[in-house]
Design a protein around this motif. Structure first.
Motif, PDB file in Angstrom:
ATOM      1  N   UNK A 240       9.876   4.924 -10.559  1.00 35.64           N
ATOM      2  CA  UNK A 240       8.535   4.683 -10.025  1.00 35.64           C
ATOM      3  C   UNK A 240       8.431   3.290  -9.441  1.00 35.64           C
TER       4      UNK A 240
ATOM      5  N   UNK B  83       0.766  -1.227   0.000  1.00 35.61           N
ATOM      6  CA  UNK B  83       0.000   0.000   0.000  1.00 35.61           C
ATOM      7  C   UNK B  83       0.807   1.293   0.000  1.00 35.61           C
ATOM      8  N   UNK B  84       1.933   1.275  -0.682  1.00 35.33           N
ATOM      9  CA  UNK B  84       2.540   2.555  -1.024  1.00 35.33           C
ATOM     10  C   UNK B  84       2.005   2.936  -2.398  1.00 35.33           C
ATOM     11  N   UNK B  85       2.349   4.126  -2.871  1.00 38.57           N
ATOM     12  CA  UNK B  85       1.823   4.560  -4.161  1.00 38.57           C
ATOM     13  C   UNK B  85       2.730   4.096  -5.294  1.00 38.57           C
TER      14      UNK B  85
ATOM     15  N   UNK C   7       2.618   4.853  -8.380  1.00 40.91           N
ATOM     16  CA  UNK C   7       2.960   5.859  -9.390  1.00 40.91           C
ATOM     17  C   UNK C   7       3.884   6.941  -8.820  1.00 40.91           C
ATOM     18  N   UNK C   8       4.363   6.712  -7.591  1.00 46.25           N
ATOM     19  CA  UNK C   8       5.371   7.627  -7.043  1.00 46.25           C
ATOM     20  C   UNK C   8       6.689   6.859  -6.885  1.00 46.25           C
ATOM     21  N   UNK C   9       7.784   7.584  -6.751  1.00 45.28           N
ATOM     22  CA  UNK C   9       9.085   6.942  -6.567  1.00 45.28           C
ATOM     23  C   UNK C   9       9.276   6.637  -5.078  1.00 45.28           C
TER      24      UNK C   9
ATOM     25  N   UNK D  99       9.636   9.809  -3.142  1.00 51.69           N
ATOM     26  CA  UNK D  99       8.381  10.559  -2.989  1.00 51.69           C
ATOM     27  C   UNK D  99       7.455   9.898  -1.970  1.00 51.69           C
TER      28      UNK D  99
ATOM     29  N   UNK E  46       8.802  10.669   1.446  1.00 53.67           N
ATOM     30  CA  UNK E  46       8.537  12.050   1.788  1.00 53.67           C
ATOM     31  C   UNK E  46       7.067  12.278   2.149  1.00 53.67           C
ATOM     32  N   UNK E  47       6.190  11.638   1.387  1.00 57.04           N
ATOM     33  CA  UNK E  47       4.757  11.804   1.639  1.00 57.04           C
ATOM     34  C   UNK E  47       4.359  11.217   2.991  1.00 57.04           C
TER      35      UNK E  47
END
Lengths: 246, 384
Positions: A133, A88-90, A92-94, A97, A100-101
């Motif tokens: 990504x 459950x990380x994103x 479409x983000x690296x 990122x 950081x989020x």
């Protein structure tokens, strides 16, 4: 046993007429690696969701890190980390990122975030892929990253819901090295798994059958009690009579 | 830790969420073209194609008089720009055939002795047969023809003591119409402000609802709900990006309206943006509400579609609210699209100021507050 970090007393969750979790009572000590086993549909995920403040219980009581699950779920959230079954990380983000989020919404300051994030990516050997990504990275790496992200805000307790599903034994073994490392720094690890070799690595395990806790002890004592050689056999002995198994 | 520091850190958390949303939106290959092509396609296609004008009506001619005067009248028709002659005949049935086959939408019949009668009695009759399958189009064609005959009348005062009369219009009465605020009745002037509303609606309603449901679908919502993030932080961080994108779309749309369609802008831009922000809050609230009651993007899509079709059809955008049945007219009062369309037209075409539109603006503001509080109330970090 050391100080208690999770305590449940007849904790119950009903969905309509279906009782997903049926009066479970147990305690987890601070610094333990606690294995939470059970067949599919036995109620593990429901129990974890109640303990992490994602789902409100129907009956019974529970406290996590000293906070009540009914009244203080937001305080619980500050003290725990959580890595769920579905990655459950994103995607479409690296990695950078994502770090950081999630660090950001836990309220980490920007210099702290930067320093910790970089150290973490390095420790995971992800430095070269920090700006790729996530969707392009192998599952094993994503799992390690998700675990580290769950620890970013330095929780006392981390819940891992089937953290190693779908990867090879070597990758699983490496993941468990991370778990040991974390536990040795004093963090309590509450982990669910389907792999019985992983159950052997736990300090204590509980086995859920049809919403109830059928057994709870150290792996060694469980094997002795059921007079078998492996946790696998213990599990089969207990879970075979289950009505809910798929 | 003091309160002020907490507040600042609270806003920073919203900032992190905003940053993440924009990263994801601008990285989504499927979404980005939609967001930025929608304004162009909607403005260009809808504004040009959805017109009430009937261009170059094909007509069939039956001139039994063949006089100088009939010749002149026909000349009026063919040079008007509204009509195009497709053929000529002298058999009654042929004219009807042309209507049936669709070669002509109108047959113009000039009876024998048309000129003679007009000069001697000051009165003559013409016959127009119009294909009225589509009553609206037939009305428009009739209107064009009457206009031409009317101006023909006026130009023959020396020749004819009284006027040429078609149909049942009593002689001596002349109707002069003039459209205020849109004097040339330019269709796009009327349509574009409404299309801009649809544009903002799609962004506000569809994107916001689907975005949150998507996090439910892929499971990341749990990862967020298990953090100590506050409800207001999550909701602000989720809705603000679409408020910003919605206003950006409106800006693009207004530029196209101005440059591409020369739609007048008599009112204040700031007023439009202020109303648009209030309107977007209504839609974002609705989108958030939909996301709390649905579990998949498909469901959210269907529910959003349901609301937007009803709201658009009953907004007065395509059909006048005055011609709706009474109950539907009452219903439009709670339709946010209706009020925004109304405001857009009034501000752009009539130069209405804040005082003029205070009533619909107040309705929108009440709806925004109601919708957002309902949605925020329904949104739960802890499910039961």
């Amino acid at each position: 046993m050391a100080e208690t970090i999770i305590r449940t007393e007849r904790l119950t969750k009903r969905f309509g007429s279906f009782t997903a979790v049926d009066e479970i009572s147990f305690t987890v000590g601070s610094g333990e690696i606690f294995g939470f086993l059970g067949a599919n549909g036995a109620g593990k995920t429901t129990a974890i969701r109640m303990l992490t403040g994602l789902l409100s219980p129907t009956e019974g009581s529970a406290s996590v890190a000293g906070f009540d699950v009914y009244r203080e779920s937001e305080s619980i959230k500050r003290s725990i980390g959580y890595m769920s079954q579905r990655f459950s990380l994103y995607d479409d983000l690296t990695p950078r990122e994502n770090v950081r989020f999630f660090g950001g919404i836990y309220g980490l300051g920007s210099s702290e975030l930067k320093e910790k994030g970089e150290r973490m990516l390095e420790a995971l050997d992800l430095g070269h892929a920090a700006d790729t990504r996530l969707s392009a990275l192998p599952l094993g790496w994503k799992q390690k990253l998700a675990f580290s992200v769950a620890l970013l805000h330095e929780p006392k307790l981390v819940f891992l819901d089937e953290p190693t599903g779908g990867v090879d034994p070597v990758t699983r073994r490496r993941f468990w090295d991370l778990i040991y490392q974390t536990a040795s720094s004093g963090v309590t690890v509450f982990v669910t798994t389907h792999y019985m070799d992983e159950a052997e690595y736990c300090d204590r395990v509980s086995i859920m059958v049809d919403g109830r806790i059928a057994a709870l002890d150290t792996p060694e004592k469980l094997r002795e009690r059921y007079e078998v050689n492996t946790m696998n056999d213990v599990f089969i002995r207990l879970a075979r009579p289950a009505r809910r198994s798929e | 830790m003091n309160k002020q520091f907490n507040g600042f850190r609270g806003l920073r958390i919203v900032g992190h969420l905003l940053r993440k949303e924009f990263l994801q939106i601008f990285r989504n290959r499927g979404m980005l073209p939609i967001i930025f092509l929608i304004p162009f396609i909607q403005m260009v296609i809808l504004s040009n194609a959805a017109t009430f004008d009937v261009p170059e009506v094909p007509f069939h001619l039956q001139d039994f008089d063949r006089s100088a005067l009939s010749e002149r009248l026909i000349e009026r028709f063919t040079s008007s720009g509204y009509f195009r002659m497709t053929g000529e005949s002298f058999a009654r049935t042929k004219g009807i055939d042309e209507l049936v086959s669709g070669n002509a939408s109108m047959v113009l019949v000039i009876p024998e002795e048309f000129e003679k009668e007009l000069v001697s009695t000051g009165h003559a009759r013409l016959q127009l047969m119009i294909n009225a399958e589509d009553g609206f189009t037939a009305g428009v064609i009739r209107g064009y023809a009457e206009e031409i005959v009317g101006s023909f009348n006026q130009d023959q005062p020396a020749l004819i003591p009284r006027s040429l009369d078609i149909g049942n219009s009593p002689p001596g009465i002349e109707i002069r119409s003039s459209g205020w605020y849109n004097p040339e009745l330019v269709y796009s002037d009327y349509m574009v402000p409404g299309i801009l509303v649809v544009l903002v609606t799609i962004i506000g309603l569809f994107l916001s609802g689907m975005n949150i449901v998507r996090e439910k679908e892929i499971g990341t919502i749990d990862q967020i709900n298990v953090t100590p993030i506050k409800r207001w932080q999550f909701i602000t961080g989720k809705l603000l990006p679409f408020l910003i994108i919605g206003l950006a779309e409106l800006t693009i749309g207004l530029v196209i309206a101005r440059v591409g369609f020369h739609v007048p802008m008599l009112g204040q831009y700031w007023l439009i943006f202020m109303v648009a922000s209030i309107y977007l809050l209504v839609l974002l609230g609705l989108g958030l509400l939909i996301s709390t009651v649905t579990d998949s993007q498909q469901q959210a899509m269907f529910v959003s579609w349901f609301f937007s079709v009803i709201f658009i059809l009953l907004s007065g955008l395509f059909t006048p609210i005055e011609s709706m049945p009474h109950w539907a007219q009452n219903f439009t009062q709670i339709n946010p699209i209706r009020h925004f369309v109304d405001i857009m037209r009034r501000v752009m075409l009539k130069g209405a100021d804040a005082k003029d539109i205070s009533q619909p603006m107040a309705i929108l503001a009440i709806q925004a507050i109601a919708m957002l509080s309902l949605a925020v109330n329904r949104y739960r970090k802890v499910s039961s």
